[in-house]
Scaffold this motif. Structure first.
Motif, PDB file in Angstrom:
ATOM      1  N   LEU A   1       0.847  -1.196   0.000  1.00 21.98           N
ATOM      2  CA  LEU A   1       0.000   0.000   0.000  1.00 21.98           C
ATOM      3  C   LEU A   1       0.882   1.245   0.000  1.00 21.98           C
ATOM      4  N   ILE A   2       0.294   2.351  -0.418  1.00 22.30           N
ATOM      5  CA  ILE A   2       1.002   3.635  -0.305  1.00 22.30           C
ATOM      6  C   ILE A   2       0.029   4.710   0.151  1.00 22.30           C
ATOM      7  N   ILE A   3       0.524   5.550   1.038  1.00 27.27           N
ATOM      8  CA  ILE A   3      -0.223   6.739   1.440  1.00 27.27           C
ATOM      9  C   ILE A   3       0.367   7.912   0.668  1.00 27.27           C
ATOM     10  N   ILE A   4      -0.494   8.647  -0.037  1.00 26.22           N
ATOM     11  CA  ILE A   4      -0.039   9.834  -0.773  1.00 26.22           C
ATOM     12  C   ILE A   4      -0.734  11.054  -0.181  1.00 26.22           C
ATOM     13  N   ASN A   5       0.059  11.984   0.295  1.00 25.11           N
ATOM     14  CA  ASN A   5      -0.479  13.211   0.886  1.00 25.11           C
ATOM     15  C   ASN A   5      -0.164  14.414   0.005  1.00 25.11           C
ATOM     16  N   GLY A   6      -1.145  15.284  -0.142  1.00 25.42           N
ATOM     17  CA  GLY A   6      -0.992  16.476  -0.963  1.00 25.42           C
ATOM     18  C   GLY A   6      -0.532  17.701  -0.177  1.00 25.42           C
ATOM     19  N   PRO A   7      -0.792  18.878  -0.730  1.00 25.01           N
ATOM     20  CA  PRO A   7      -0.191  20.118  -0.235  1.00 25.01           C
ATOM     21  C   PRO A   7      -0.526  20.459   1.217  1.00 25.01           C
TER      22      PRO A   7
ATOM     23  N   ILE B   1       3.789  -0.445   3.819  1.00 33.59           N
ATOM     24  CA  ILE B   1       3.111   0.860   3.675  1.00 33.59           C
ATOM     25  C   ILE B   1       4.141   1.920   3.300  1.00 33.59           C
ATOM     26  N   ASP B   2       4.129   2.332   2.039  1.00 29.47           N
ATOM     27  CA  ASP B   2       5.020   3.404   1.596  1.00 29.47           C
ATOM     28  C   ASP B   2       4.335   4.750   1.828  1.00 29.47           C
ATOM     29  N   TYR B   3       5.136   5.804   1.763  1.00 29.54           N
ATOM     30  CA  TYR B   3       4.592   7.148   2.003  1.00 29.54           C
ATOM     31  C   TYR B   3       5.194   8.146   1.037  1.00 29.54           C
ATOM     32  N   PHE B   4       4.350   9.002   0.490  1.00 29.59           N
ATOM     33  CA  PHE B   4       4.833  10.073  -0.395  1.00 29.59           C
ATOM     34  C   PHE B   4       4.022  11.324  -0.113  1.00 29.59           C
ATOM     35  N   GLN B   5       4.711  12.460  -0.011  1.00 28.08           N
ATOM     36  CA  GLN B   5       4.005  13.740   0.168  1.00 28.08           C
ATOM     37  C   GLN B   5       4.589  14.737  -0.816  1.00 28.08           C
ATOM     38  N   SER B   6       3.707  15.538  -1.424  1.00 25.25           N
ATOM     39  CA  SER B   6       4.195  16.637  -2.249  1.00 25.25           C
ATOM     40  C   SER B   6       3.214  17.796  -2.206  1.00 25.25           C
ATOM     41  N   ASN B   7       3.794  18.975  -2.339  1.00 27.64           N
ATOM     42  CA  ASN B   7       2.969  20.185  -2.433  1.00 27.64           C
ATOM     43  C   ASN B   7       2.669  20.524  -3.893  1.00 27.64           C
ATOM     44  N   ILE B   8       3.160  19.676  -4.801  1.00 32.81           N
ATOM     45  CA  ILE B   8       3.105  19.982  -6.233  1.00 32.81           C
ATOM     46  C   ILE B   8       2.168  19.006  -6.947  1.00 32.81           C
ATOM     47  N   GLU B   9       1.171  19.551  -7.623  1.00 37.05           N
ATOM     48  CA  GLU B   9       0.130  18.734  -8.257  1.00 37.05           C
ATOM     49  C   GLU B   9       0.705  17.687  -9.216  1.00 37.05           C
ATOM     50  N   GLY B  10       1.618  18.117 -10.103  1.00 40.58           N
ATOM     51  CA  GLY B  10       2.184  17.202 -11.099  1.00 40.58           C
ATOM     52  C   GLY B  10       2.967  16.061 -10.457  1.00 40.58           C
ATOM     53  N   GLU B  11       3.603  16.329  -9.320  1.00 39.73           N
ATOM     54  CA  GLU B  11       4.346  15.255  -8.642  1.00 39.73           C
ATOM     55  C   GLU B  11       3.392  14.214  -8.070  1.00 39.73           C
ATOM     56  N   LEU B  12       2.222  14.665  -7.642  1.00 41.94           N
ATOM     57  CA  LEU B  12       1.215  13.722  -7.129  1.00 41.94           C
ATOM     58  C   LEU B  12       0.708  12.844  -8.282  1.00 41.94           C
TER      59      LEU B  12
END
Ligand code: DQA
Length: 138
Positions: free
Chosen positions: A4-10, A44-55
């Protein structure tokens, strides 16, 4: 092992410091450690970005091989046709999560480009929303 991965936005990198009355005072790193130790049988992987294109890049990267994506697109939830289209394009199921109950807040938070293409939506339970999403994918 399920992947699984959790992706968090800005602005979600500021959890713990950001409007603690709404989002709580625990940092996401602290929370993630706790959750990972509770579910040792899951990756459980994790990724956060404040940038729309990176998401969008991340959704495309994981969206054909992972078992589930837990996505809090934060403010982009309410604005991003691109993130909605990325979810349509991939195969991995996406669970939309929000920490706060967006329906009890400003009108502009009531619309989501993610909900129509998500497998399910969990919101309003604080950081526990993420854990409920993990449970739903297991
Ligand atoms: C949020 C709700 C959004 O409306 C807001 O823009 C966020 C966080 C939540 O988790 O409650 O940044 O997605």
């Amino acid at each position: 092992m399920k992947k699984l991965i959790i992706i968090n936005g800005p602005n979600l990198n500021l959890l713990g410091k950001r409007e603690p009355g709404i989002y709580g005072s625990l940092s996401f790193t602290e929370f993630l450690e706790e959750v990972k130790s509770k579910y040792p049988e899951v990756s459980i992987d994790y990724f956060q970005s404040n940038i729309e294109g990176e998401l969008i890049n991340k959704l495309q990267e994981v969206g054909f091989s992972y078992d589930g994506i837990i996505l809090n697109a934060a403010a982009y939830t309410h604005t991003s046709v691109g993130i909605g289209d990325a979810i349509r394009a991939i195969e991995t199921p996406v669970i939309e999560v929000h920490i706060s109950n967006t329906y009890s807040r400003e009108d502009f938070r009531h619309f989501s480009y993610i909900s129509p293409v998500a497998k399910g939506v969990i919101l309003g339970f604080g950081l526990q929303s993420y854990e409920l999403a993990i449970q739903s994918l297991l």
